[in-house]
Design a protein around this motif. Structure first.
Motif, PDB file in Angstrom:
ATOM      1  N   ASP A 394       0.818  -1.144  -0.093  1.00  0.00           N
ATOM      2  CA  ASP A 394       0.100   0.105   0.140  1.00  0.00           C
ATOM      3  C   ASP A 394       0.867   1.238   0.009  1.00  0.00           C
ATOM      4  O   ASP A 394       0.662   2.080  -0.839  1.00  0.00           O
ATOM      5  CB  ASP A 394      -1.028  -0.159   1.097  1.00  0.00           C
ATOM      6  CG  ASP A 394      -2.134  -1.132   1.064  1.00  0.00           C
ATOM      7  OD1 ASP A 394      -2.233  -1.733  -0.007  1.00  0.00           O
ATOM      8  OD2 ASP A 394      -2.821  -1.099   2.039  1.00  0.00           O
ATOM      9  N   GLY A 395       1.978   1.109   0.954  1.00  0.00           N
ATOM     10  CA  GLY A 395       2.716   2.490   0.949  1.00  0.00           C
ATOM     11  C   GLY A 395       3.539   2.644  -0.415  1.00  0.00           C
ATOM     12  O   GLY A 395       3.635   3.834  -0.950  1.00  0.00           O
ATOM     13  N   HIS A 396       4.100   1.540  -1.182  1.00  0.00           N
ATOM     14  CA  HIS A 396       4.724   1.815  -2.369  1.00  0.00           C
ATOM     15  C   HIS A 396       3.905   2.223  -3.278  1.00  0.00           C
ATOM     16  O   HIS A 396       4.115   3.078  -4.360  1.00  0.00           O
ATOM     17  CB  HIS A 396       5.462   0.602  -2.919  1.00  0.00           C
ATOM     18  CG  HIS A 396       6.867   0.116  -2.143  1.00  0.00           C
ATOM     19  ND1 HIS A 396       7.694   0.940  -2.365  1.00  0.00           N
ATOM     20  CD2 HIS A 396       7.000  -0.478  -1.223  1.00  0.00           C
ATOM     21  CE1 HIS A 396       8.909   0.768  -1.475  1.00  0.00           C
ATOM     22  NE2 HIS A 396       8.415  -0.429  -0.771  1.00  0.00           N
ATOM     23  N   ASP A 478      14.317 -12.292  -0.071  1.00  0.00           N
ATOM     24  CA  ASP A 478      13.423 -11.533  -1.084  1.00  0.00           C
ATOM     25  C   ASP A 478      12.764 -10.416  -0.526  1.00  0.00           C
ATOM     26  O   ASP A 478      12.442  -9.403  -1.385  1.00  0.00           O
ATOM     27  CB  ASP A 478      12.368 -12.628  -1.327  1.00  0.00           C
ATOM     28  CG  ASP A 478      13.060 -13.831  -2.020  1.00  0.00           C
ATOM     29  OD1 ASP A 478      13.977 -13.759  -2.580  1.00  0.00           O
ATOM     30  OD2 ASP A 478      12.439 -14.856  -1.899  1.00  0.00           O
ATOM     31  N   LEU A 479      12.152 -10.247   0.408  1.00  0.00           N
ATOM     32  CA  LEU A 479      11.434  -8.901   0.852  1.00  0.00           C
ATOM     33  C   LEU A 479      12.331  -7.895   1.022  1.00  0.00           C
ATOM     34  O   LEU A 479      11.957  -6.811   0.616  1.00  0.00           O
ATOM     35  CB  LEU A 479      10.325  -9.272   2.289  1.00  0.00           C
ATOM     36  CG  LEU A 479       9.692  -8.083   2.834  1.00  0.00           C
ATOM     37  CD1 LEU A 479       8.572  -8.029   1.641  1.00  0.00           C
ATOM     38  CD2 LEU A 479       9.150  -8.559   4.161  1.00  0.00           C
ATOM     39  N   PHE A 480      13.297  -8.132   1.585  1.00  0.00           N
ATOM     40  CA  PHE A 480      14.351  -6.929   1.842  1.00  0.00           C
ATOM     41  C   PHE A 480      14.785  -6.415   0.468  1.00  0.00           C
ATOM     42  O   PHE A 480      14.625  -5.196   0.285  1.00  0.00           O
ATOM     43  CB  PHE A 480      15.611  -7.640   2.514  1.00  0.00           C
ATOM     44  CG  PHE A 480      16.843  -6.545   2.728  1.00  0.00           C
ATOM     45  CD1 PHE A 480      16.723  -5.756   4.046  1.00  0.00           C
ATOM     46  CD2 PHE A 480      17.738  -6.329   1.924  1.00  0.00           C
ATOM     47  CE1 PHE A 480      17.781  -5.040   4.233  1.00  0.00           C
ATOM     48  CE2 PHE A 480      18.751  -5.301   1.856  1.00  0.00           C
ATOM     49  CZ  PHE A 480      18.649  -4.673   3.304  1.00  0.00           C
ATOM     50  N   ASN A 481      15.106  -7.521  -0.444  1.00  0.00           N
ATOM     51  CA  ASN A 481      15.458  -6.731  -1.721  1.00  0.00           C
ATOM     52  C   ASN A 481      14.374  -6.020  -2.514  1.00  0.00           C
ATOM     53  O   ASN A 481      14.379  -5.249  -3.180  1.00  0.00           O
ATOM     54  CB  ASN A 481      16.122  -7.893  -2.631  1.00  0.00           C
ATOM     55  CG  ASN A 481      17.492  -8.188  -2.123  1.00  0.00           C
ATOM     56  OD1 ASN A 481      18.145  -7.625  -1.407  1.00  0.00           O
ATOM     57  ND2 ASN A 481      17.731  -9.720  -2.203  1.00  0.00           N
ATOM     58  N   TRP A 482      13.181  -6.903  -2.302  1.00  0.00           N
ATOM     59  CA  TRP A 482      12.040  -6.040  -3.032  1.00  0.00           C
ATOM     60  C   TRP A 482      11.594  -4.648  -2.612  1.00  0.00           C
ATOM     61  O   TRP A 482      11.596  -3.893  -3.353  1.00  0.00           O
ATOM     62  CB  TRP A 482      10.751  -7.072  -2.761  1.00  0.00           C
ATOM     63  CG  TRP A 482       9.352  -6.296  -3.303  1.00  0.00           C
ATOM     64  CD1 TRP A 482       9.089  -6.441  -4.420  1.00  0.00           C
ATOM     65  CD2 TRP A 482       8.501  -5.638  -2.416  1.00  0.00           C
ATOM     66  NE1 TRP A 482       7.644  -5.559  -4.452  1.00  0.00           N
ATOM     67  CE2 TRP A 482       7.489  -5.292  -3.261  1.00  0.00           C
ATOM     68  CE3 TRP A 482       8.227  -5.391  -1.109  1.00  0.00           C
ATOM     69  CZ2 TRP A 482       6.124  -4.426  -2.611  1.00  0.00           C
ATOM     70  CZ3 TRP A 482       7.256  -4.553  -0.604  1.00  0.00           C
ATOM     71  CH2 TRP A 482       6.430  -4.216  -1.368  1.00  0.00           C
ATOM     72  N   LEU A 485      14.601  -2.242  -3.788  1.00  0.00           N
ATOM     73  CA  LEU A 485      14.791  -2.073  -5.007  1.00  0.00           C
ATOM     74  C   LEU A 485      13.639  -0.887  -5.251  1.00  0.00           C
ATOM     75  O   LEU A 485      13.782  -0.278  -6.097  1.00  0.00           O
ATOM     76  CB  LEU A 485      14.772  -3.128  -5.751  1.00  0.00           C
ATOM     77  CG  LEU A 485      15.722  -4.039  -5.965  1.00  0.00           C
ATOM     78  CD1 LEU A 485      15.613  -5.481  -6.372  1.00  0.00           C
ATOM     79  CD2 LEU A 485      17.169  -3.468  -6.379  1.00  0.00           C
ATOM     80  N   ASN A 486      12.463  -1.395  -4.751  1.00  0.00           N
ATOM     81  CA  ASN A 486      11.343  -0.160  -5.121  1.00  0.00           C
ATOM     82  C   ASN A 486      11.733   1.204  -4.506  1.00  0.00           C
ATOM     83  O   ASN A 486      11.589   2.156  -5.146  1.00  0.00           O
ATOM     84  CB  ASN A 486      10.063  -0.604  -4.225  1.00  0.00           C
ATOM     85  CG  ASN A 486       9.001  -1.752  -5.058  1.00  0.00           C
ATOM     86  OD1 ASN A 486       8.570  -1.083  -6.021  1.00  0.00           O
ATOM     87  ND2 ASN A 486       8.984  -2.763  -4.721  1.00  0.00           N
ATOM     88  N   TYR A 490      13.081   5.228  -6.774  1.00  0.00           N
ATOM     89  CA  TYR A 490      12.476   6.715  -6.461  1.00  0.00           C
ATOM     90  C   TYR A 490      13.526   7.753  -6.564  1.00  0.00           C
ATOM     91  O   TYR A 490      13.559   8.971  -6.274  1.00  0.00           O
ATOM     92  CB  TYR A 490      11.587   6.574  -5.071  1.00  0.00           C
ATOM     93  CG  TYR A 490      10.722   5.751  -4.853  1.00  0.00           C
ATOM     94  CD1 TYR A 490       9.871   5.279  -6.023  1.00  0.00           C
ATOM     95  CD2 TYR A 490      10.628   5.198  -3.749  1.00  0.00           C
ATOM     96  CE1 TYR A 490       8.981   4.323  -5.772  1.00  0.00           C
ATOM     97  CE2 TYR A 490       9.662   4.173  -3.505  1.00  0.00           C
ATOM     98  CZ  TYR A 490       8.724   3.839  -4.252  1.00  0.00           C
ATOM     99  OH  TYR A 490       7.850   2.751  -4.213  1.00  0.00           O
ATOM    100  N   GLY A 491      14.918   7.127  -6.649  1.00  0.00           N
ATOM    101  CA  GLY A 491      16.030   8.049  -6.454  1.00  0.00           C
ATOM    102  C   GLY A 491      16.120   9.078  -7.438  1.00  0.00           C
ATOM    103  O   GLY A 491      16.802  10.230  -6.984  1.00  0.00           O
ATOM    104  N   ARG A 492      16.070   8.863  -8.765  1.00  0.00           N
ATOM    105  CA  ARG A 492      15.995  10.142  -9.649  1.00  0.00           C
ATOM    106  C   ARG A 492      15.221  11.148  -9.410  1.00  0.00           C
ATOM    107  O   ARG A 492      15.356  12.154  -9.620  1.00  0.00           O
ATOM    108  CB  ARG A 492      15.974   9.346 -10.906  1.00  0.00           C
ATOM    109  CG  ARG A 492      16.949   8.724 -11.666  1.00  0.00           C
ATOM    110  CD  ARG A 492      16.542   8.049 -12.854  1.00  0.00           C
ATOM    111  NE  ARG A 492      16.312   9.197 -13.964  1.00  0.00           N
ATOM    112  CZ  ARG A 492      15.591   9.031 -15.100  1.00  0.00           C
ATOM    113  NH1 ARG A 492      15.038   7.922 -15.458  1.00  0.00           N
ATOM    114  NH2 ARG A 492      15.451  10.087 -15.801  1.00  0.00           N
TER     115      ARG A 492
END
Length: 625
Positions: A394-396, A478-482, A485-486, A490-492
């Motif tokens: 929901d947050g992403h 898996d959750l950590f990387n997901w 990466l999400n 947002y970095g740019r």
């Protein structure tokens, strides 16, 4: 009850404690600040404009102490070390230009924005201490020695402790429920910083030798631990007060915004309640202070507040229930953004009044940036407490909607200056920014968004906390990387906004509020601001009560409201009344006119916005962990 007056009498035999001395200093500080009110003419104390030059001499980031730290250009924000340098400079300007130690306050702030300023400082200190803990494997630690870094941390932390005494806590107890909840989050943020800095750089209180006397056993423990009980008590007290705003008689639940107005269930109060509740569950250390005695203990009325335990499951239940209500309330628009809130059709209140439909069926379509942010820290906390990935999803999803609403996908195109809902050309913007009509509320909103965005995007923990029945979630690979990466994607967008904000600084390093002026002429002619081809002003949907004042009508006001009663008998066409959040102050302009000098100009609130976006860029993108 009659009015009593009190004046302190210094009794040297009983007033050598730090608390007592601080209290007296603050009393005389507050007394001095109210001289003008008492005698009807200007205070002999200099205004902030004349104090700035004095405070700038107290800046801790001098060229000598940092060996040529220097200024950072907008282009340099592509380098991690420069992002961190810019962050330190933004904090230094905020505290040296806008904070007064003798008052324990940011004098130009209002009560709730001051609570947010304290939160921003504590969160920045957390970023600094984590950064410096990694100095051995990094190149962004400047040339400071450990003692210099600790001195900087202690300098700003002591300002937070003085703010504990300078905060207008008595007034805040009678204000709106959202005002109270900012206080809760602020002092819980302070507790988290104390624990973090202690864990990274000092001995834990649990490591003290029980065979030694207290003073000896605590000699290696960071002194700030002594403030945790005070911070915890204030957070707990204001959480108890604010929780009275939860109302199941209308709309099937939800927090009411302001007990002094007609029922209005808005996004910010409910998001704050979610975030405050879950943070109370995760970080509140317990409290045995019974003050104030006006709170009735059902078991022993004469004893005041009963003890409160850490990690109370009721706080978790409150957060889960509140988010479920918010999610199903229909408080988002077609862009997936939170609108401001709901009124109740036909509600008239009073002894013989009517609850109307009893439903949230009058939507206010106004969209503010901070209404998209505060819930993010609540969602992050709910995942940590429950392990449910749905909260992170929901947050992403909300962040994706926010980025789209800043016009990120139309940047660089002929449509870049069209209003997209929360900005244009990929830069976040409050609807009041381009017209220079923001109140102190509006000046604070973008900084709030990026603060809670940063909390949401902190890396998920690989180890949990366990204490009795309390335990927190652990992210597998898996959750950590997901999640990681999400947040990285947002970095740019973060860097784009950080550069835009950085371009608004004036010659003194103070940030402006309208970041969207970047990419255009920074110092245009006054009549050229909105004349560029394709420039579109924000829509006027909803009621902008945060910047224009609360309307005086039957939707917003209670029947017994005297202002409303008077207005009903007038036909002057005025729909709003003066409000504590509005300020018509006009900033005089020099020969080089800057759009960010309009209205309230540059303030501690606009500075906190610059601080927050730089911290977001640093912690989410540039910081090496």
């Amino acid at each position: 009850m009659g009015t009593q007056s009190w004046s302190p009498k210094l009794r040297l035999g009983s007033c050598f404690s730090l608390l007592c001395i601080t209290t007296l200093l603050l009393f005389y500080g507050h007394a001095a600040s109210s001289v003008e009110q008492l005698v009807g003419h200007a205070s002999p104390y200099p205004p902030r404009s004349s104090l700035r030059s004095q405070f700038s001499e107290q800046s801790i980031l001098t060229e000598e102490s940092t060996q040529g730290l220097g200024a950072v250009s907008v282009d340099d924000l592509s380098e991690p070390s420069d992002t961190f340098t810019a962050l330190l400079q933004a904090l230094d300007v905020m505290q040296s230009h806008f904070y007064t130690i003798w008052q324990g306050q940011w004098p130009d702030a209002i009560d709730w924005t001051a609570a947010v300023m304290g939160t921003q400082v504590s969160a920045t200190l957390a970023a600094m201490t984590e950064t410096w803990q990694s100095c051995a494997k990094s190149h962004y630690c400047l040339t400071m020695q450990d003692q210099e870094r600790e001195n900087i941390i202690n300098r700003y932390f002591t300002q937070i402790t003085s703010f504990y005494f300078g905060e207008n806590a008595f007034s805040l107890r009678t204000q709106a429920y959202d005002d109270m909840l900012w206080v809760v989050l602020g002092w819980l943020e302070g507790i988290q910083f104390i624990n973090l800095h202690s864990d990274l750089h000092h001995a834990s209180p649990d490591d003290a030798d029980p065979n030694l006397k207290t003073s000896q056993s605590n000699s290696s423990v960071w002194y700030a631990h002594q403030f945790i009980p005070q911070f915890a008590h204030r957070a707990r007290l204001f959480y108890v007060l604010a929780s009275r705003g939860w109302d199941s008689s209308l709309c099937g639940g939800g927090m009411v915004w302001n007990p002094h107005l007609a029922p209005y269930k808005n996004a910010i109060t409910n998001q704050l309640y979610i975030s405050a509740s879950i943070n109370m569950y995760l970080y509140f250390p317990g409290d045995t202070n019974p003050s104030p005695f006006s709170f009735k203990n059902p078991v022993r009325p004469e004893t005041g507040l009963p003890p409160a335990k850490a990690h109370d499951p009721q706080h978790l239940e409150n957060a889960v229930e509140a988010y479920q209500w918010l999610k199903t309330s229909g408080m988002t628009n077609w862009k997936g953004l939170y609108i401001d809130g709901f009124h109740i059709q036909g509600w008239r209140g009073g002894k013989n009044g009517s609850t109307g439909t009893g439903k949230c069926d009058l939507r206010d379509e106004q969209v503010y940036t901070y209404n998209q942010g505060v819930v993010l820290s609540g969602l992050r906390g709910l995942w940590e407490a429950t392990g449910s990935k749905t909260y992170l999803e929901d947050g992403h999803r909300l962040i994706d909607n926010v980025i789209a609403a800043t016009g990120w996908h139309t940047r660089g195109t002929p449509w870049r200056w069209q209003w997209s809902g929360l900005g244009r050309n990929g830069v976040m913007e409050e609807a009041c920014d381009s017209t220079g009509t923001c109140s102190q509320d509006g000046h604070t909103f973008k900084g709030i968004f990026f603060h809670h965005f940063t909390l949401f995007c902190n890396p998920l923990p690989r180890t949990g906390r366990l204490k009795g029945d309390f335990k927190t979630s652990i992210a597998d690979n898996d959750l950590f990387n997901w999640h990681h990466l999400n947040c990285k994607k947002y970095g740019r967008w973060l860097r784009h906004n950080a550069r835009a904000a950085y371009m608004t600084r004036d010659e003194e390093g103070e940030f402006g509020t309208w970041w969207g002026i970047q990419g255009r002429n920074r110092h245009p002619a006054e009549n050229d601001i909105t004349q560029e081809s394709g420039f579109e002003l924000p829509s006027d949907e909803g009621t902008d009560y945060r910047n224009e004042g609360v309307p005086v009508d039957e939707i917003w006001r209670r029947p017994e409201d005297q202002i409303w009663q008077l207005r009903k008998h007038e036909d002057d066409g005025i729909t709003t009344a003066p409000d504590k959040h509005t300020d018509d102050k006009d900033i005089s302009r020099g020969t080089s006119w800057d759009p960010n000098d309009r209205g309230r100009g540059r303030t501690v609130e606009t500075q906190s916005g610059g601080l927050a976006i730089l911290r977001a860029l640093w912690r989410v993108v540039d910081m090496k962990r």
